[in-house]
Scaffold this motif. Structure first.
Motif, mmCIF file in Angstrom:
data_model
loop_
_atom_site.group_PDB
_atom_site.id
_atom_site.type_symbol
_atom_site.label_atom_id
_atom_site.label_comp_id
_atom_site.label_asym_id
_atom_site.label_seq_id
_atom_site.Cartn_x
_atom_site.Cartn_y
_atom_site.Cartn_z
ATOM 1 N N GLY A 58 0.799 -1.227 0.000
ATOM 2 C CA GLY A 58 0.000 0.000 0.000
ATOM 3 C C GLY A 58 0.826 1.268 0.000
ATOM 4 O O GLY A 58 0.310 2.354 0.284
ATOM 5 N N GLY A 59 2.101 1.152 -0.318
ATOM 6 C CA GLY A 59 2.997 2.299 -0.259
ATOM 7 C C GLY A 59 2.596 3.428 -1.202
ATOM 8 O O GLY A 59 2.032 3.181 -2.268
ATOM 9 N N TYR A 60 2.898 4.634 -0.788
ATOM 10 C CA TYR A 60 2.647 5.878 -1.516
ATOM 11 C C TYR A 60 1.159 6.161 -1.709
ATOM 12 O O TYR A 60 0.793 7.131 -2.353
ATOM 13 C CB TYR A 60 3.401 5.926 -2.863
ATOM 14 C CG TYR A 60 4.890 6.031 -2.667
ATOM 15 C CD1 TYR A 60 5.461 7.253 -2.294
ATOM 16 C CD2 TYR A 60 5.734 4.948 -2.803
ATOM 17 C CE1 TYR A 60 6.824 7.371 -2.076
ATOM 18 C CE2 TYR A 60 7.103 5.049 -2.589
ATOM 19 C CZ TYR A 60 7.644 6.258 -2.228
ATOM 20 O OH TYR A 60 8.985 6.371 -2.003
ATOM 21 N N GLY A 61 0.277 5.326 -1.145
ATOM 22 C CA GLY A 61 -1.147 5.598 -1.218
ATOM 23 C C GLY A 61 -1.499 6.833 -0.401
ATOM 24 O O GLY A 61 -2.298 7.674 -0.814
ATOM 25 N N VAL A 62 -0.865 6.956 0.760
ATOM 26 C CA VAL A 62 -1.127 8.111 1.626
ATOM 27 C C VAL A 62 -0.685 9.387 0.919
ATOM 28 O O VAL A 62 -1.375 10.409 0.941
ATOM 29 C CB VAL A 62 -0.361 7.960 2.959
ATOM 30 C CG1 VAL A 62 -0.691 9.123 3.880
ATOM 31 C CG2 VAL A 62 -0.702 6.642 3.621
ATOM 32 N N HIS B 239 17.508 1.611 6.804
ATOM 33 C CA HIS B 239 17.983 0.385 6.159
ATOM 34 C C HIS B 239 16.831 -0.508 5.728
ATOM 35 O O HIS B 239 16.885 -1.131 4.682
ATOM 36 C CB HIS B 239 18.888 -0.400 7.113
ATOM 37 C CG HIS B 239 20.291 0.107 7.130
ATOM 38 N ND1 HIS B 239 21.382 -0.716 7.051
ATOM 39 C CD2 HIS B 239 20.777 1.353 7.198
ATOM 40 C CE1 HIS B 239 22.491 0.009 7.069
ATOM 41 N NE2 HIS B 239 22.149 1.261 7.184
ATOM 42 N N GLN B 240 15.799 -0.589 6.557
ATOM 43 C CA GLN B 240 14.787 -1.587 6.282
ATOM 44 C C GLN B 240 13.528 -1.052 5.638
ATOM 45 O O GLN B 240 12.765 -1.822 5.058
ATOM 46 C CB GLN B 240 14.425 -2.321 7.586
ATOM 47 C CG GLN B 240 15.650 -2.970 8.193
ATOM 48 C CD GLN B 240 15.274 -3.921 9.308
ATOM 49 O OE1 GLN B 240 14.309 -4.652 9.199
ATOM 50 N NE2 GLN B 240 16.035 -3.912 10.382
ATOM 51 N N ASP B 241 13.257 0.247 5.763
ATOM 52 C CA ASP B 241 12.031 0.764 5.163
ATOM 53 C C ASP B 241 12.258 2.174 4.617
ATOM 54 O O ASP B 241 11.598 3.124 5.035
ATOM 55 C CB ASP B 241 10.900 0.768 6.212
ATOM 56 C CG ASP B 241 9.528 0.649 5.563
ATOM 57 O OD1 ASP B 241 9.463 0.710 4.324
ATOM 58 O OD2 ASP B 241 8.532 0.509 6.294
ATOM 59 N N PRO B 242 13.173 2.338 3.657
ATOM 60 C CA PRO B 242 13.522 3.693 3.204
ATOM 61 C C PRO B 242 12.345 4.418 2.550
ATOM 62 O O PRO B 242 12.251 5.638 2.638
ATOM 63 C CB PRO B 242 14.650 3.464 2.198
ATOM 64 C CG PRO B 242 14.483 2.072 1.727
ATOM 65 C CD PRO B 242 13.919 1.308 2.894
ATOM 66 N N HIS B 243 11.451 3.656 1.928
ATOM 67 C CA HIS B 243 10.353 4.338 1.222
ATOM 68 C C HIS B 243 9.351 4.965 2.179
ATOM 69 O O HIS B 243 8.700 5.941 1.837
ATOM 70 C CB HIS B 243 9.675 3.372 0.255
ATOM 71 C CG HIS B 243 10.488 3.137 -0.975
ATOM 72 N ND1 HIS B 243 10.662 4.092 -1.941
ATOM 73 C CD2 HIS B 243 11.230 2.075 -1.364
ATOM 74 C CE1 HIS B 243 11.448 3.630 -2.896
ATOM 75 N NE2 HIS B 243 11.821 2.395 -2.562
ATOM 76 N N GLN B 244 9.225 4.403 3.373
ATOM 77 C CA GLN B 244 8.349 5.029 4.372
ATOM 78 C C GLN B 244 8.855 6.446 4.650
ATOM 79 O O GLN B 244 8.084 7.398 4.708
ATOM 80 C CB GLN B 244 8.365 4.202 5.659
ATOM 81 C CG GLN B 244 7.630 4.870 6.804
ATOM 82 C CD GLN B 244 7.586 3.992 8.047
ATOM 83 O OE1 GLN B 244 6.530 3.665 8.546
ATOM 84 N NE2 GLN B 244 8.738 3.617 8.555
ATOM 85 N N LEU B 245 10.201 6.568 4.772
ATOM 86 C CA LEU B 245 10.805 7.880 5.024
ATOM 87 C C LEU B 245 10.570 8.802 3.829
ATOM 88 O O LEU B 245 10.170 9.958 4.001
ATOM 89 C CB LEU B 245 12.299 7.714 5.291
ATOM 90 C CG LEU B 245 13.103 8.993 5.419
ATOM 91 C CD1 LEU B 245 12.626 9.828 6.599
ATOM 92 C CD2 LEU B 245 14.590 8.702 5.561
ATOM 93 N N ILE B 246 10.780 8.280 2.618
ATOM 94 C CA ILE B 246 10.641 9.138 1.439
ATOM 95 C C ILE B 246 9.193 9.602 1.290
ATOM 96 O O ILE B 246 8.933 10.758 0.973
ATOM 97 C CB ILE B 246 11.149 8.404 0.181
ATOM 98 C CG1 ILE B 246 12.660 8.181 0.319
ATOM 99 C CG2 ILE B 246 10.849 9.194 -1.083
ATOM 100 C CD1 ILE B 246 13.244 7.265 -0.704
ATOM 101 N N ARG C 132 19.272 4.644 -3.831
ATOM 102 C CA ARG C 132 18.576 3.720 -4.717
ATOM 103 C C ARG C 132 17.063 3.920 -4.585
ATOM 104 O O ARG C 132 16.343 3.990 -5.586
ATOM 105 C CB ARG C 132 18.953 2.284 -4.342
ATOM 106 C CG ARG C 132 18.430 1.310 -5.324
ATOM 107 C CD ARG C 132 18.953 -0.089 -5.140
ATOM 108 N NE ARG C 132 17.870 -0.976 -5.531
ATOM 109 C CZ ARG C 132 17.294 -1.829 -4.704
ATOM 110 N NH1 ARG C 132 17.700 -1.935 -3.462
ATOM 111 N NH2 ARG C 132 16.304 -2.572 -5.126
ATOM 112 N N ALA C 133 16.593 4.070 -3.340
ATOM 113 C CA ALA C 133 15.157 4.229 -3.114
ATOM 114 C C ALA C 133 14.644 5.513 -3.776
ATOM 115 O O ALA C 133 13.565 5.522 -4.384
ATOM 116 C CB ALA C 133 14.871 4.245 -1.622
#
Lengths: 224, 448
Positions: free
Chosen positions: B30-34, B101-108, B140-141
């Motif tokens: 569900g990433g980037y949905g928010v 390290h484990q969830d970079p896209h949450q940060l982005i 990379r992310a």
């Protein structure tokens, strides 16, 4: 007087590097001769001069090539970051990635390229612990001495590493194989005490693990 | 209090088998949905949500995030920058490392929502030099996010453009101080700036208004945009909303990172129930609850604290709820969430020698009280552990520390004075004893 240079030294002029052992043998030889005769026979000193001349010439050639590569490389690094303001630290990272440290010639070239004073560059290099002014060893052993690792016995790890490698932190072994570093907290407090060998982090390290880690790193090299 | 149960919001997927740092994996969850929903809303609405959420900064100071955003000077006509502080160097703290390290896209995703809310066109992630792998993962992310048009030009097909850059630090603790960090981003020595006038919200990066937020804070923004400010404010306790990651290290059976609602767990529950208590045959002696610069707590101490309801309570160390307010009421701080535990095997003089060595090494040298004071404190504790301890060393240390705190440009002065002040105050006997018993002891080498 029939003394002559050992064959391998005579060949040195052919372009082979004078190895450390050769240099030591040469010095020994000279000392023996001087002791025996009170002076160094002419044919030997002439032969030596010739060998050294050839070697110097090679060095000069390499230096010339180096200068132009340095200029080219610095241009590449600067071009990559020019668009960004405050790019100096990122450029220095790129330089250190390439050379393993920041050589003085490169820093000078960088100052010319960026149009800033050399002091401005050294001001930054010397403040940040990450940047090195000396070439690094082939391998690195870094002991974390953050509070959590300290509580879990990093002082013992550091002592063991010191005695195994025969150097203190910040130094490199004489054969340039290993350098010993201390870092202050690398964010591995949950698996303290931590040690980083060649960029690989190891957690919950015991004193008895240190020799194994060093040996493993050395083997890595011989496989290459 | 009921038995503590972790509430994993930020850590929801971290350590989940099969969860990777790839964007595909993030999108599957569900990433980037928010972010897609957030960009359809007005920026002011999002700022209001963050204000309503009561989110407090997770970097150490616990400053209100919503207030920080409101203070940004938006009338100057200058661009607004966002700087994410990933210079996690506080000993005992390792939450940001795992988030990156484990969830970079949450940060982005959090960054992009923050940028949209504050009309930022350029964001920086300042990651410390000791995290080369983290920097590679983030780059990379960001590249992946750029390819999916979550970052860069015309985000999600709108007219809005915003780019994110990763800037690597080079090994300096002081870069975690927000104005020092800004100086470092400008390519200089990270000497902190004096406030006023250099409040980042007004005169920050390149003299433009700048928002500086911690990695964990920015990750929370994503979840606030998701659940709404009011829902977030119901998590945790009043004025201490949301969840927070506690990093436990030192002498417990199960060190690690745990996420709990702020204030809904006590120090005792965290150490005994969650982390398994002391090692066999040992008892707890002291705990530093918020990274090495927080004041130490001594087991056996009693605190008289005024509760939120107004009544008074008497607590032992184990009873203190882990939130910003009650920890300050007990004379220490929540800080960065790094809980360092010491059992009875630890000699407090030697532990302080290690901490002092750290601060003396990391003082940037701009202000005299801190530069000289931290060095003298190190010299004294080094001499003590090398067999030269004197009976009055405790008072000497105390007097040096008292002359640093409050006399420097940035909070480093307090950060290096607090450990010494609290160690000497609470373990004064041990300092005096050390002078008597350790004269001929073998030299220990805790120092750097």
């Amino acid at each position: 007087m029939t003394t002559h240079l050992p064959a391998k030294h005579a060949e040195t002029g052919g372009g082979r590097d004078l190895k450390k052992a050769d240099e030591a043998a040469l010095l020994d030889l000279l000392e023996t001769l001087e002791h025996k005769h009170g002076f160094i026979p002419r044919e030997i000193s002439e032969e030596l001069t010739r060998v050294i001349e050839v070697r110097l010439e090679r060095l000069r050639r390499i230096q010339g090539k180096l200068d132009s590569t340095i200029r080219r490389d610095v241009k590449v690094h600067v071009a990559r970051w020019r668009e960004e303001e405050g790019n100096l630290i990122m450029i220095l990272h790129a330089i250190q990635n390439q050379h393993g440290y920041v050589p003085r010639e490169v820093a000078m070239e960088l100052a010319r390229e960026l149009g800033v004073k050399l002091a401005r560059i050294y001001e930054v290099i010397t403040f940040y612990h990450y940047f090195r002014l000396q070439p690094p060893g082939a391998h690195s052993l870094t002991v974390c001495n953050g509070t959590a690792c300290y509580l879990k016995g990093s002082a013992d790890l550091l002592n063991e590493s010191r005695s195994r490698l025969g150097v203190s932190e910040g130094q490199t072994t004489a054969d340039r194989q290993f350098q010993l570093e201390v870092v202050r907290c690398i964010g591995c407090c949950g698996m303290a005490p931590a040690v980083v060998v060649d960029g690989q982090t190891h957690g919950r390290v015991k004193t008895s693990d240190i020799p194994g880690l060093i040996e493993a790193a050395k083997k890595q090299e011989s496989k290459k | 209090m009921p038995a503590p149960v972790q509430r994993r919001i930020l850590l929801a997927h971290i350590d989940e088998p099969g969860y990777t740092s790839d964007i595909d994996c993030y999108l599957r969850h569900g990433g980037y949905g928010v972010m897609k929903r957030a960009i359809a809303r007005q920026p002011e609405e999002l700022i209001d949500e963050v204000k309503k959420s009561g989110l407090r900064g997770r970097g150490g100071a616990g400053f209100s995030c919503g207030l920080k955003w409101t203070l940004v000077d938006r009338k100057s006509g200058k661009p607004v920058y966002l700087v994410v502080n990933a210079d996690e160097s506080e000993p005992g703290t390792f939450k940001d490392r795992h988030l990156i390290h484990q969830d970079p896209h949450q940060l982005i995703e959090g960054i992009m929502i923050t940028c949209w809310a504050n009309n930022v066109r350029q964001a920086y992630i300042y990651i410390r030099g000791e995290f080369p792998q983290g920097a590679r993962i983030l780059e990379r992310a960001i590249q992946e996010a750029r390819e999916h048009r979550f970052v860069g030009r015309n985000i999600l097909g709108t007219a809005y453009s915003c780019d994110v850059f990763v800037h690597r630090g080079a090994g300096a603790y002081i870069c975690g101080e927000e104005t020092g960090l800004i100086e470092s981003l400008e390519g200089k020595r990270p000497y902190p700036r004096i406030k006023p006038p250099y409040f980042p919200a007004v005169l920050g990066l390149y003299q433009c208004p700048t928002i500086v937020n911690n990695v964990e804070t920015i990750c929370h923004v994503k979840h606030i945009a998701d659940m709404g400010g009011d829902a977030f404010a119901r998590i945790g306790t009043p004025n201490n909303t949301g969840t927070r990651i506690y990093c436990v290290s030192g002498h417990v059976r199960r060190p690690g990172y745990y996420e709990f609602e702020v204030g809904r767990i006590t120090l005792g529950q965290l150490l005994y129930e969650v982390c398994g208590g002391p090692r066999p045959g040992r008892t707890f002696k002291a705990v530093i609850p918020g990274g090495s610069s927080a004041k130490v707590l001594k087991f056996g101490e009693r605190f008289r604290v005024k509760l939120r309801e107004g009544s008074m309570a008497e607590w032992s160390v184990e009873d203190i709820p882990l939130d910003f307010d009650y920890l300050s009421a007990c004379g220490t701080m929540g800080g960065s969430g790094g809980v360092i535990v010491m059992d009875d095997s630890v000699n407090m003089v030697e532990a302080l020698a290690n901490i002092n060595a750290f601060y003396a090494h990391e003082s940037c040298g701009q202000c005299t009280p801190c530069r000289e004071g931290s060095l003298w404190m190190r010299k004294i504790t080094t001499r003590m552990v090398h067999g030269g301890a004197r009976a009055q060393d405790g008072e000497l240390l105390q007097s040096v520390a008292d002359q640093i705190a409050g006399r420097t440009v940035c909070a480093f002065g307090e950060a290096c004075a607090w450990p010494t002040q609290s160690f000497v105050q609470k373990f004064g006997d041990e300092f005096r004893q050390y002078a008597e018993t350790k004269k001929t002891a073998k030299p220990v080498t805790p120092l750097v």
